[in-house]
Scaffold this motif. Structure first.
Motif, mmCIF file in Angstrom:
data_model
loop_
_atom_site.group_PDB
_atom_site.id
_atom_site.type_symbol
_atom_site.label_atom_id
_atom_site.label_comp_id
_atom_site.label_asym_id
_atom_site.label_seq_id
_atom_site.Cartn_x
_atom_site.Cartn_y
_atom_site.Cartn_z
ATOM 1 N N TRP A 31 4.320 -5.294 14.578
ATOM 2 C CA TRP A 31 3.044 -4.895 13.978
ATOM 3 C C TRP A 31 3.176 -4.855 12.465
ATOM 4 N N LYS A 32 2.315 -5.625 11.797
ATOM 5 C CA LYS A 32 2.301 -5.698 10.345
ATOM 6 C C LYS A 32 0.848 -5.798 9.896
ATOM 7 N N ASN A 33 0.595 -5.518 8.615
ATOM 8 C CA ASN A 33 -0.749 -5.789 8.118
ATOM 9 C C ASN A 33 -0.860 -7.291 7.834
ATOM 10 N N TRP A 34 -2.050 -7.734 7.466
ATOM 11 C CA TRP A 34 -2.272 -9.179 7.289
ATOM 12 C C TRP A 34 -1.360 -9.754 6.215
ATOM 13 N N TYR A 35 -1.182 -9.041 5.105
ATOM 14 C CA TYR A 35 -0.365 -9.526 3.985
ATOM 15 C C TYR A 35 1.104 -9.658 4.394
#
Length: 193
Positions: free
Chosen positions: A49-53
């Motif tokens: 799980w990561k943010n879009w960036y």
């Protein structure tokens, strides 16, 4: 008198040597390690799980980019692959966003190509531009039958700083393989096209 015979024999040896060096030539297309061939590209579903960036940076670290979707045929192939690759994952970041200069609230671009996203298979009740600037592939699910049933993945607008898994893409790598014979060994060479 021996000299012309030696030259003739050497020339014949070179000709026959060249004929026997490349016995077989074949062009192959492969995906990098850990990527799966889906339609005409190579995909990797990363469930961290990561943010879009962060997802975009992660794909770039693999010499890849976030997923973009060209057409219905490509989406269908992705939708057939996802339940096999990640059977219970509901959401994945794509390259779709409206982070740059946009003309309208519903103009989205593929970060991976820089082109405007013309094929946008939206989920029900989407797009909701106020939800964010980035696009995920999202699948609704139900438990009505007592079993987990997941719909097909379609595009949904999401805040770019929220977390989700992501899909990286890279083009197929094309090689010409040649089977080469040498009097003492057989070699296979892969040459990028």
């Amino acid at each position: 008198m021996l000299w012309p015979k030696v030259v003739c024999f050497a020339l014949l040896g070179l000709v026959f040597g060249q004929l026997h060096q490349a016995v077989s030539t074949q062009t192959v297309s492969e995906c990098p390690t850990n990527f799966s061939r889906v339609a005409d590209k190579c995909l990797l579903a990363d469930k961290s799980w990561k943010n879009w960036y962060e997802s975009d940076r992660h794909c770039r670290s693999l010499n890849a980019e976030l997923l973009s979707i060209k057409n219905q045929t490509e989406l269908k192939a992705i939708q057939e692959w996802l339940p096999v690759a990640e059977p219970y994952q509901l959401e994945f970041w794509t390259a779709g966003n409206k982070l740059g200069e946009v003309k309208t609230l519903i103009d989205y671009y593929w970060q991976s190509t820089g082109e405007q996203a013309l094929y946008l298979p939206w989920n029900q009740d989407q797009p909701i531009p106020s939800s964010g600037d980035c696009l995920t592939l999202f699948a609704n699910y139900s438990m009505e039958t007592g079993e987990f049933v997941m719909d097909v993945h379609r595009l949904t607008v999401k805040n770019c700083t929220q977390w989700a898994p992501h899909i990286c893409q890279t083009p197929l790598q094309h090689f010409t393989t040649q089977l080469c014979l040498n009097p003492s060994a057989v070699y296979e060479a892969k040459v990028p096209v």
